[in-house]
Design an enzyme around this catalytic site. Structure first.
Site, short mmCIF file in Angstrom:
data_model
loop_
_atom_site.label_atom_id
_atom_site.label_comp_id
_atom_site.label_asym_id
_atom_site.label_seq_id
_atom_site.Cartn_x
_atom_site.Cartn_y
_atom_site.Cartn_z
N ARG A 1 40.98 43.38 40.31
CA ARG A 1 40.51 44.07 39.10
C ARG A 1 41.55 45.05 38.57
O ARG A 1 41.21 46.08 37.99
CB ARG A 1 39.18 44.80 39.33
CG ARG A 1 38.01 43.88 39.61
CD ARG A 1 36.68 44.55 39.26
NE ARG A 1 35.58 43.83 39.89
CZ ARG A 1 34.76 44.36 40.79
NH1 ARG A 1 34.89 45.62 41.17
NH2 ARG A 1 33.80 43.63 41.30
N ARG B 1 38.52 48.20 33.64
CA ARG B 1 37.95 49.35 32.95
C ARG B 1 38.49 50.71 33.39
O ARG B 1 38.24 51.71 32.73
CB ARG B 1 36.42 49.34 33.12
CG ARG B 1 35.75 48.21 32.36
CD ARG B 1 34.27 48.13 32.67
NE ARG B 1 34.03 47.73 34.05
CZ ARG B 1 32.82 47.75 34.63
NH1 ARG B 1 31.77 48.17 33.95
NH2 ARG B 1 32.68 47.36 35.87
N ARG C 1 39.18 46.24 24.81
CA ARG C 1 37.80 45.73 24.94
C ARG C 1 36.97 46.15 23.72
O ARG C 1 36.17 45.36 23.20
CB ARG C 1 37.21 46.29 26.24
CG ARG C 1 35.69 46.24 26.39
CD ARG C 1 35.21 44.86 26.73
NE ARG C 1 33.81 44.90 27.12
CZ ARG C 1 32.79 45.13 26.28
NH1 ARG C 1 33.02 45.36 25.00
NH2 ARG C 1 31.54 45.13 26.72
N ASP D 1 36.93 35.65 33.97
CA ASP D 1 35.75 35.97 34.77
C ASP D 1 35.44 34.78 35.66
O ASP D 1 35.73 33.63 35.29
CB ASP D 1 34.55 36.27 33.85
CG ASP D 1 33.38 36.84 34.64
OD1 ASP D 1 32.50 36.06 35.05
OD2 ASP D 1 33.37 38.06 34.88
N TYR E 1 25.01 32.85 41.37
CA TYR E 1 24.71 33.28 40.01
C TYR E 1 23.95 32.20 39.24
O TYR E 1 23.05 32.49 38.45
CB TYR E 1 25.98 33.65 39.26
CG TYR E 1 26.63 34.92 39.75
CD1 TYR E 1 26.11 36.17 39.38
CD2 TYR E 1 27.74 34.89 40.58
CE1 TYR E 1 26.70 37.34 39.83
CE2 TYR E 1 28.33 36.06 41.04
CZ TYR E 1 27.81 37.28 40.66
OH TYR E 1 28.39 38.44 41.10
#
Length: 350
Positions: free
Chosen positions: A26, A30, A39, A76, A153
């Site tokens: 990552r 963010r 973003r 992703d 998921y």
């Protein structure tokens, strides 16, 4: 174009390096203000992930800011099930959600391997663009989620605290779960092969949730498919071989099995020491890891101390890629990341 910095590829081939290579899960994310600005321009997470130019921009941001030894394509893990028609969305503060989760044998029967040149072309376009814009500065890593993690998921329809639905499927109808994992595995192999063809120089599979399984279920529903990927995915030969890293949270009980899978590298979390991992992998694979990400909340002095301890735990000799045991969090201080990256290079050069 020759690589200016090939430490990562040399380490994954267990060849000598002048410094231990470091990249961070990552790293494009963010915690960086420049990521948050991009973003915001994209309007949504999927707007960012599906725009090759913006995905390239955020992939390059950490490499421009820190002395990292690799870039990893911004994407992703859920791109594959999204391309299978499950309807992926990201709710603010809630994480990923599928509009059409896989809940029956009929749902499984409808699934097919997506076309990499159409449904997932945006990922390949991003890989090609990033590779060009990197200009040989560092290698580019492509990645996928593992079959079991993607199935979690797909069956749950979102994240989960206990993965009750997918575990119930494993126990009540194992044949159905195997049918699901079969088609997802074929999709993962095709997806990684397409990223390699587009220019990815190393590949990684994230098995985030395999470690939540009991040992007999892990071997049947996670390890089996990780091994299939490692043994089936064409990666070239000799010096042209594209290395594959298998990372799993909670994979410490299975290091011997993973080292025998055919992968070039194994990523480990912080619950096993690198000294132990190195002994148990017996020189068959490179080892990636494994600083606890929470270390980055500590003081710079403590971060440097833990970096040195991690390097000392692995010890001298080739085959170590420094990384965290999981990903960077949004509230981490970029300057603490800089301290970590610089400390890895400083201490490993000694």
């Amino acid at each position: 174009m020759p690589l200016q910095n090939d430490r990562l590829l040399r380490a994954l081939a267990r060849q000598p390096v002048d410094r231990t290579p470091v990249w961070l899960m990552r790293q494009a994310g963010r915690f960086l203000p420049e990521y948050r600005a991009t973003r915001a321009r994209a309007g949504s997470f999927m707007g960012l992930a599906t725009n090759p130019e913006l995905a390239c921009e955020v992939t390059l941001q950490p490499v421009q800011r820190f002395a990292l030894d690799a870039a990893i394509v911004f994407s992703d893990i859920l791109t594959i099930p999204d391309a299978m028609g499950l309807g992926l969305s990201f709710e603010t503060g809630e994480g990923p959600r599928f509009a059409r989760p896989v809940r029956s044998n009929a749902d499984i029967a409808k699934l097919a391997v997506p076309d990499m040149d159409t449904e997932l072309r945006y990922v390949m376009d991003a890989v090609r663009l990033i590779r060009r814009e990197l200009g040989g500065k560092v290698p580019l890593i492509g990645f996928s989620g593992s079959p079991f993690t993607l199935a979690c998921y797909m069956v749950e329809g979102s994240g989960s605290d206990n993965f009750a639905r997918v575990k119930m499927l494993a126990l009540d109808d194992p044949a159905a779960l195997h049918r699901l994992l079969d088609v997802v595995s074929e999709a993962v192999i095709a997806y990684l092969a397409a990223q390699r063809a587009a220019g990815a120089q190393a590949l990684m599979v994230f098995d985030t949730w395999g470690g939540t399984l009991a040992p007999h279920l892990y071997r049947e529903f996670s390890l089996r498919y990780l091994t299939r990927i490692a043994q089936t995915l064409a990666r070239g030969e000799g010096s042209e071989r594209t290395p594959l890293i298998l990372f799993g949270k909670g994979n410490a009980p299975y290091l011997e099995d993973l080292a025998a899978s055919g992968a070039e590298g194994i990523g480990v979390d912080w619950t096993v020491s690198l000294a132990e991992a190195r002994v148990r992998c017996a020189g068959k694979v490179a080892i990636q890891g494994n600083l606890d990400p929470s270390t980055l909340y500590a003081s710079p002095d403590a971060i440097r101390r833990e970096v040195r301890r991690t390097l000392d735990s692995y010890g001298p000799g080739p085959g170590h890629v420094f990384n965290l045991g999981h990903g960077l969090a949004p509230d981490m201080d970029p300057e603490h990341v800089r301290v970590l990256v610089d400390a890895v290079h400083e201490f490993s050069a000694q």
